[in-house]
Design a protein around this motif. Structure first.
Motif, PDB file in Angstrom:
ATOM      1  N   HIS A   9     -12.696  -2.185   9.754  1.00 18.53           N
ATOM      2  CA  HIS A   9     -11.342  -1.773   9.366  1.00 18.53           C
ATOM      3  C   HIS A   9     -11.137  -0.268   9.448  1.00 18.53           C
ATOM      4  O   HIS A   9     -10.056   0.198   9.751  1.00 18.53           O
ATOM      5  N   HIS A  10     -12.181   0.489   9.121  1.00 23.40           N
ATOM      6  CA  HIS A  10     -12.030   1.947   9.048  1.00 23.40           C
ATOM      7  C   HIS A  10     -13.018   2.700   9.929  1.00 23.40           C
ATOM      8  O   HIS A  10     -12.978   3.927   9.986  1.00 23.40           O
ATOM      9  N   LEU A  11     -13.925   1.967  10.567  1.00 26.56           N
ATOM     10  CA  LEU A  11     -15.011   2.592  11.338  1.00 26.56           C
ATOM     11  C   LEU A  11     -15.813   3.561  10.469  1.00 26.56           C
ATOM     12  O   LEU A  11     -16.205   4.642  10.918  1.00 26.56           O
ATOM     13  N   LEU A  12     -16.025   3.169   9.229  1.00 32.10           N
ATOM     14  CA  LEU A  12     -16.880   3.938   8.329  1.00 32.10           C
ATOM     15  C   LEU A  12     -18.095   3.080   7.988  1.00 32.10           C
ATOM     16  O   LEU A  12     -18.033   1.858   8.035  1.00 32.10           O
ATOM     17  N   PRO A  13     -19.197   3.737   7.631  1.00 35.94           N
ATOM     18  CA  PRO A  13     -20.416   2.963   7.394  1.00 35.94           C
ATOM     19  C   PRO A  13     -20.355   2.095   6.139  1.00 35.94           C
ATOM     20  O   PRO A  13     -19.713   2.465   5.154  1.00 35.94           O
ATOM     21  N   PHE A  14     -21.013   0.971   6.210  1.00 39.28           N
ATOM     22  CA  PHE A  14     -21.427   0.273   4.992  1.00 39.28           C
ATOM     23  C   PHE A  14     -22.889  -0.080   5.179  1.00 39.28           C
ATOM     24  O   PHE A  14     -23.357  -0.268   6.303  1.00 39.28           O
ATOM     25  N   PHE A  15     -23.611  -0.117   4.076  1.00 42.23           N
ATOM     26  CA  PHE A  15     -25.063  -0.291   4.207  1.00 42.23           C
ATOM     27  C   PHE A  15     -25.638  -0.864   2.923  1.00 42.23           C
ATOM     28  O   PHE A  15     -24.984  -0.871   1.876  1.00 42.23           O
ATOM     29  N   GLY A  16     -26.839  -1.359   3.026  1.00 44.36           N
ATOM     30  CA  GLY A  16     -27.465  -1.976   1.859  1.00 44.36           C
ATOM     31  C   GLY A  16     -28.694  -2.757   2.264  1.00 44.36           C
ATOM     32  O   GLY A  16     -29.464  -2.304   3.113  1.00 44.36           O
ATOM     33  N   GLN A  17     -28.836  -3.937   1.666  1.00 43.07           N
ATOM     34  CA  GLN A  17     -30.030  -4.734   1.898  1.00 43.07           C
ATOM     35  C   GLN A  17     -29.670  -6.183   2.179  1.00 43.07           C
ATOM     36  O   GLN A  17     -28.696  -6.703   1.628  1.00 43.07           O
ATOM     37  N   VAL A  18     -30.506  -6.788   3.008  1.00 45.27           N
ATOM     38  CA  VAL A  18     -30.372  -8.216   3.308  1.00 45.27           C
ATOM     39  C   VAL A  18     -31.600  -8.941   2.777  1.00 45.27           C
ATOM     40  O   VAL A  18     -32.721  -8.449   2.919  1.00 45.27           O
ATOM     41  N   HIS A  19     -31.359 -10.084   2.158  1.00 48.92           N
ATOM     42  CA  HIS A  19     -32.453 -10.933   1.685  1.00 48.92           C
ATOM     43  C   HIS A  19     -32.327 -12.284   2.386  1.00 48.92           C
ATOM     44  O   HIS A  19     -31.230 -12.853   2.433  1.00 48.92           O
ATOM     45  N   ILE A  20     -33.438 -12.759   2.913  1.00 47.92           N
ATOM     46  CA  ILE A  20     -33.418 -13.998   3.696  1.00 47.92           C
ATOM     47  C   ILE A  20     -34.449 -14.972   3.133  1.00 47.92           C
ATOM     48  O   ILE A  20     -35.580 -14.574   2.837  1.00 47.92           O
ATOM     49  N   GLY A  21     -34.039 -16.221   2.979  1.00 48.48           N
ATOM     50  CA  GLY A  21     -34.995 -17.262   2.613  1.00 48.48           C
ATOM     51  C   GLY A  21     -34.822 -18.453   3.531  1.00 48.48           C
ATOM     52  O   GLY A  21     -33.712 -18.730   3.987  1.00 48.48           O
ATOM     53  N   TYR A  22     -35.904 -19.134   3.848  1.00 49.57           N
ATOM     54  CA  TYR A  22     -35.757 -20.384   4.598  1.00 49.57           C
ATOM     55  C   TYR A  22     -36.885 -21.343   4.246  1.00 49.57           C
ATOM     56  O   TYR A  22     -37.937 -20.919   3.751  1.00 49.57           O
ATOM     57  N   ILE A  23     -36.638 -22.597   4.474  1.00 50.03           N
ATOM     58  CA  ILE A  23     -37.688 -23.609   4.340  1.00 50.03           C
ATOM     59  C   ILE A  23     -37.954 -24.117   5.748  1.00 50.03           C
ATOM     60  O   ILE A  23     -37.047 -24.630   6.415  1.00 50.03           O
ATOM     61  N   PRO A  24     -39.194 -23.930   6.217  1.00 53.94           N
ATOM     62  CA  PRO A  24     -39.480 -24.237   7.621  1.00 53.94           C
ATOM     63  C   PRO A  24     -39.281 -25.713   7.954  1.00 53.94           C
ATOM     64  O   PRO A  24     -39.444 -26.579   7.091  1.00 53.94           O
ATOM     65  N   GLY A  25     -38.918 -25.934   9.192  1.00 51.80           N
ATOM     66  CA  GLY A  25     -39.004 -27.270   9.757  1.00 51.80           C
ATOM     67  C   GLY A  25     -40.362 -27.329  10.438  1.00 51.80           C
ATOM     68  O   GLY A  25     -41.400 -27.291   9.785  1.00 51.80           O
TER      69      GLY A  25
END
Ligand SMILES: Nc1nc2c(ncn2[C@@H]2O[C@H](COP(=O)(O)OP(=O)(O)OP(=O)(O)O)[C@@H](O)[C@H]2O)c(=O)[nH]1
Ligand SMILES: [Zn+2]
Length: 202
Positions: free
Chosen positions: A96-112
């Motif tokens: 929307h503004h071409l300004l940065p946003f930043f932070g952290q991603v957390h990922i969980g999965y259960i394998p097949g």
């Protein structure tokens, strides 16, 4: 679209870009003029070129390919316990503004049947962060990519971010944090699985 290799000065960092650097450089010079600056003054002479390269870098995710990123780092699963990779930092640009946003991603999965090399989660995060984004879509795209590559029993993605467009301008709120998430498969269907995942993030 033509792709070129770009080398970022002083960093030794080379990457492939679809961006027309010459055109972006001209636009950056014009932008400087429009905001009342003099693009020919000493401090700004090289700025349009730097801007072009910076934006090529910040948007390189558009041209990355999921299969190439995963690079075959798929291994047979030996169990079906939840895997959680927390605190993957990201930097993105709000569309929307071409300004940065930043932070952290957390990922969980259960394998097949397969598990994924751990570093590849960070690469997948970057592939979707390095483009214009909204935080909601970032979570969904990461989850869908993991679903596609791994065909797990389920995947959950939580993104925590701060937005400079809400800090430096606009509402000017310095302490608001945004959390978005995407839950697929068993993470969507089973409250117990979702709770187990979220308990890892506390
Ligand atoms: N849902 C969502 N909204 C975002 C994200 N990044 C920025 N925004 C919002 O996009 C909206 C754009 O609103 P507009 O009213 O069109 O633009 P604006 O006048 O610049 O809005 P203000 O930021 O309120 O000054 C704002 O509410 C931003 O906070 C994001 O990742 N997700
Ligand atoms: Zn914004």
């Amino acid at each position: 679209m033509e792709r070129k290799m770009v080398e970022l000065e002083d960093t030794g960092l080379t990457f492939e870009t679809h961006v027309d650097l010459g055109r972006l450089k001209r636009l950056a010079a014009e932008w400087l003029e429009v905001i009342g600056e003099d693009p020919s003054r000493e401090g700004l002479v090289k700025t349009p070129e730097r801007v072009a390269k910076a934006w090529a870098f910040l948007t390189r995710g558009y041209r990355q390919d999921l299969k190439a990123i995963v690079n075959g780092a798929l291994f047979p699963a030996e169990g079906s316990e939840m895997v959680v990779v927390k605190g993957i930092e990201f930097y993105s640009m709000c569309e929307h503004h071409l300004l940065p946003f930043f932070g952290q991603v957390h990922i969980g999965y259960i394998p097949g049947e397969k598990i994924l090399g751990l570093s590849k989660f960070a690469r997948i995060v970057d592939m979707f962060a390095r483009r214009l984004q909204v935080q909601e879509r970032l979570a969904v795209q990461i989850a869908e990519a993991i679903q596609e590559i791994l065909e797990p029993q389920g995947v959950g993605v939580v993104v925590e971010g701060v937005h400079l467009c809400m800090m430096m301008r606009g509402v000017e709120k310095q302490h608001s944090r945004t959390t978005t998430s995407a839950m697929l498969g068993v993470f969507r269907e089973s409250q117990k699985t979702r709770e187990e995942f979220l308990s890892h993030l506390k």
